[in-house]
Enzyme design. Structure first.
Site, PDB file in Angstrom:
ATOM      1  N   GLU A  36       2.047   0.916  81.189  1.00 19.45           N
ATOM      2  CA  GLU A  36       2.352   0.429  82.056  1.00 19.45           C
ATOM      3  C   GLU A  36       1.638  -0.717  83.337  1.00 19.45           C
ATOM      4  O   GLU A  36       0.283  -0.514  82.570  1.00 19.45           O
ATOM      5  CB  GLU A  36       2.595   2.145  82.637  1.00 19.45           C
ATOM      6  CG  GLU A  36       3.570   1.895  83.936  1.00 19.45           C
ATOM      7  CD  GLU A  36       4.415   1.866  83.354  1.00 19.45           C
ATOM      8  OE1 GLU A  36       5.190   1.642  83.766  1.00 19.45           O
ATOM      9  OE2 GLU A  36       5.032   3.436  82.692  1.00 19.45           O
ATOM     10  N   HIS A  37       2.254  -1.257  83.817  1.00 19.58           N
ATOM     11  CA  HIS A  37       1.897  -2.340  83.951  1.00 19.58           C
ATOM     12  C   HIS A  37       0.464  -3.810  82.902  1.00 19.58           C
ATOM     13  O   HIS A  37      -0.311  -4.777  83.526  1.00 19.58           O
ATOM     14  CB  HIS A  37       0.288  -2.619  85.171  1.00 19.58           C
ATOM     15  CG  HIS A  37       1.132  -1.148  85.949  1.00 19.58           C
ATOM     16  ND1 HIS A  37       1.185  -2.442  87.632  1.00 19.58           N
ATOM     17  CD2 HIS A  37       1.532  -0.470  86.494  1.00 19.58           C
ATOM     18  CE1 HIS A  37       1.580  -1.245  87.897  1.00 19.58           C
ATOM     19  NE2 HIS A  37       1.918  -0.891  88.331  1.00 19.58           N
ATOM     20  N   THR A  38       1.742  -2.835  81.885  1.00 24.32           N
ATOM     21  CA  THR A  38       1.035  -4.469  80.791  1.00 24.32           C
ATOM     22  C   THR A  38       1.923  -5.302  80.573  1.00 24.32           C
ATOM     23  O   THR A  38       1.415  -6.693  79.507  1.00 24.32           O
ATOM     24  CB  THR A  38       0.574  -3.623  79.446  1.00 24.32           C
ATOM     25  OG1 THR A  38       2.033  -3.133  79.596  1.00 24.32           O
ATOM     26  CG2 THR A  38       0.136  -2.361  79.305  1.00 24.32           C
ATOM     27  N   ASP A  39       3.002  -5.189  80.945  1.00 24.80           N
ATOM     28  CA  ASP A  39       3.831  -6.464  80.856  1.00 24.80           C
ATOM     29  C   ASP A  39       3.064  -7.655  80.811  1.00 24.80           C
ATOM     30  O   ASP A  39       3.254  -8.400  80.851  1.00 24.80           O
ATOM     31  CB  ASP A  39       5.531  -6.096  81.102  1.00 24.80           C
ATOM     32  CG  ASP A  39       5.447  -5.987  82.431  1.00 24.80           C
ATOM     33  OD1 ASP A  39       4.265  -5.336  83.032  1.00 24.80           O
ATOM     34  OD2 ASP A  39       7.373  -5.761  82.785  1.00 24.80           O
ATOM     35  N   SER A  70      29.302  -3.589  97.228  1.00 25.07           N
ATOM     36  CA  SER A  70      28.432  -2.298  96.786  1.00 25.07           C
ATOM     37  C   SER A  70      29.392  -1.037  96.914  1.00 25.07           C
ATOM     38  O   SER A  70      29.112  -0.445  97.987  1.00 25.07           O
ATOM     39  CB  SER A  70      26.621  -2.191  96.728  1.00 25.07           C
ATOM     40  OG  SER A  70      26.465  -0.757  95.664  1.00 25.07           O
ATOM     41  N   ALA A 126      12.964   5.617  91.980  1.00 24.49           N
ATOM     42  CA  ALA A 126      12.605   6.431  91.235  1.00 24.49           C
ATOM     43  C   ALA A 126      11.712   5.896  90.009  1.00 24.49           C
ATOM     44  O   ALA A 126      10.771   6.469  89.501  1.00 24.49           O
ATOM     45  CB  ALA A 126      13.993   7.346  91.001  1.00 24.49           C
ATOM     46  N   LEU A 128      12.564   3.877  87.890  1.00 25.50           N
ATOM     47  CA  LEU A 128      13.532   4.469  86.655  1.00 25.50           C
ATOM     48  C   LEU A 128      14.731   2.598  87.069  1.00 25.50           C
ATOM     49  O   LEU A 128      15.298   2.131  85.753  1.00 25.50           O
ATOM     50  CB  LEU A 128      14.640   5.058  86.683  1.00 25.50           C
ATOM     51  CG  LEU A 128      13.852   6.260  86.811  1.00 25.50           C
ATOM     52  CD1 LEU A 128      15.242   7.698  86.971  1.00 25.50           C
ATOM     53  CD2 LEU A 128      13.343   6.810  85.972  1.00 25.50           C
ATOM     54  N   ASP A 175      11.346  -4.323  82.002  1.00 26.74           N
ATOM     55  CA  ASP A 175      12.441  -3.907  82.641  1.00 26.74           C
ATOM     56  C   ASP A 175      13.830  -4.249  82.020  1.00 26.74           C
ATOM     57  O   ASP A 175      14.729  -3.280  82.310  1.00 26.74           O
ATOM     58  CB  ASP A 175      12.608  -3.935  84.451  1.00 26.74           C
ATOM     59  CG  ASP A 175      11.581  -2.431  84.680  1.00 26.74           C
ATOM     60  OD1 ASP A 175      11.045  -1.968  83.380  1.00 26.74           O
ATOM     61  OD2 ASP A 175      10.925  -2.169  85.976  1.00 26.74           O
ATOM     62  N   TYR A 227       0.980  -3.335  94.922  1.00 30.84           N
ATOM     63  CA  TYR A 227       1.669  -4.088  93.314  1.00 30.84           C
ATOM     64  C   TYR A 227       1.075  -5.904  93.387  1.00 30.84           C
ATOM     65  O   TYR A 227       0.191  -5.683  92.358  1.00 30.84           O
ATOM     66  CB  TYR A 227       3.107  -3.839  93.349  1.00 30.84           C
ATOM     67  CG  TYR A 227       3.810  -4.885  91.437  1.00 30.84           C
ATOM     68  CD1 TYR A 227       4.106  -3.347  91.415  1.00 30.84           C
ATOM     69  CD2 TYR A 227       4.112  -5.596  91.335  1.00 30.84           C
ATOM     70  CE1 TYR A 227       4.622  -3.572  89.620  1.00 30.84           C
ATOM     71  CE2 TYR A 227       4.001  -5.663  89.541  1.00 30.84           C
ATOM     72  CZ  TYR A 227       4.778  -5.208  89.432  1.00 30.84           C
ATOM     73  OH  TYR A 227       4.745  -5.570  87.850  1.00 30.84           O
TER      74      TYR A 227
END
Length: 387
Positions: A36-39, A70, A126, A128, A175, A227
């Site tokens: 997480e938060h490494t990319d 949508s 979420a 995801l 992602d 972020y």
């Protein structure tokens, strides 16, 4: 993604635009198992695709018009001109699909418009990757319709640029790559520096285990300031340590690196998380390859503590999921995604699923929190044409 769902989306397209779509495509959300938060620090990640997808019925246009609709947003199709697309000009949901069109054109691809109808089963906010699924499904559809010949990793880069520049969210590459490139029954070991990939078999059901996703219903937004602050802090840490990215700080040299940062306490915490998280990803890969799957549970717990205490992006609801699940016999648990809300994952024996689910739901009720949504995460296929 069943053919029946694709046909429903196609039928709605016909109602909106008066013609059959040229195709229907699907792109999944993702769960990040570890990393997480490494990319955006050129590090390692290990996501897998969910069965939940963004679905798009699309037809090509040749008059420079982009029409977007949508199922999740009331109203008529939004009409834009592709020549007028400009970063920062759109603050609504349409920035994600129109940003992909802009990014493809910026990359030199001549796109002359499209009609689009979208529907999604990926829970928004979420953690995801609902936005990445939306971007990737549009990119894949346009790649097919315009015969652009783009690879999965290239599509992911286009979509990341759309979100970074057009939408204004400083996300990494994980992602979009997960949505574009994952395979069913596998987790994706991804080096975000060179985009090299390894599909790691990940079939928990065959070993009597399950991975639950607990959506806390606490919404988050990547484009909000926290972020970006953490990404800037990581970049400052790399600068102070004289490396291109925190990926270049060896785990064995972490203590020395932290000493060199002196009284930069916030930067020290961020650096410590990223360097140890990269090591956790490599450890999980080794455990899965050796068949010691249950042992990854303890690594997930370590990851949550690091995200909570060093990166400071957890919240009471996420911590409650993790603490309750572990107290109820889970093999491991951690928050997943960008943080400040969203979801947690729980690794458990199949026989304990009901008890853990009940314990988490009761803990939320006792705390006065909104009831969580709990479902099983099954490693699924990446983006593809479905009709």
């Amino acid at each position: 993604m069943g053919e029946a769902v694709a046909r429903t989306v196609g039928e709605r397209f016909r109602e909106l635009y008066g013609a059959e779509p040229q195709g229907v495509w699907a792109a999944p959300g993702r769960v990040n198992l570890i990393g997480e938060h490494t990319d955006y620090n050129d590090g390692f990640v290990m996501p897998f695709a969910l069965p939940h997808t963004a679905v798009a019925a699309v037809s090509r246009r040749d008059d420079g018009v982009l029409r977007l609709h949508s199922a999740d947003v009331p109203g008529d199709p939004v009409e834009l001109r592709v020549a007028d697309l400009d970063p920062g000009s759109d603050k609504s949901w349409t920035a994600y699909p129109s940003g992909v069109v802009w990014a493809l054109r910026e990359a030199g691809h001549e796109l002359t418009g499209a009609d689009v109808h979208l529907a999604s089963t990926v829970p928004s906010g979420a953690g995801l990757s609902s936005s990445a699924a939306l971007e990737v499904v549009i990119a894949l559809a346009l790649d097919d319709l315009y015969a652009l010949g783009l690879s999965g990793p290239r599509l992911a880069r286009i979509c990341q640029r759309a979100e970074n520049v057009y939408v204004g969210a400083p996300v990494g590459i994980m992602d979009q790559t997960a949505s574009a490139c994952c395979e069913a029954g596998h987790a994706l070991f991804l080096d975000t520096r060179d985009l090299s990939q390894q599909q790691i078999p990940f079939d928990l059901a065959a070993e009597g285990m399950r991975l639950l996703v607990v959506d806390t219903q606490v919404k988050h937004s990547h484009s909000e300031g926290e972020y970006g602050k953490r990404r800037a802090g990581c970049e400052r840490g790399a600068e102070l340590l004289g490396v291109d990215a925190l990926r270049d700080v060896p785990y064995a040299d972490l203590d020395e690196a932290l000493e060199r940062l002196g009284d930069e306490e916030e930067v020290r915490r961020l650096v410590r998380h990223v360097v140890t998280e990269d090591e956790r990803v490599e450890r999980v890969v080794s455990l899965l390859e050796s068949g010691d799957t249950r042992a990854i549970g303890a690594v997930l717990v370590e990851g949550h503590a690091s995200l909570r205490d060093d990166f400071r992006i957890s919240c009471p609801e996420l911590d409650l999921v993790v603490d309750t699940a572990l107290a109820s016999g889970a093999l491991g648990a951690r928050m997943t995604g960008g943080g400040f809300g969203g979801s947690a994952i729980v690794l458990t024996e199949a026989t304990d699923v009901d008890a853990i689910t009940k314990a988490v739901e009761e803990a939320f009720a006792a705390a006065g929190f909104t009831a969580p949504r709990v479902f099983e995460a099954v490693p699924s296929a990446g983006a593809r044409r479905v009709l």
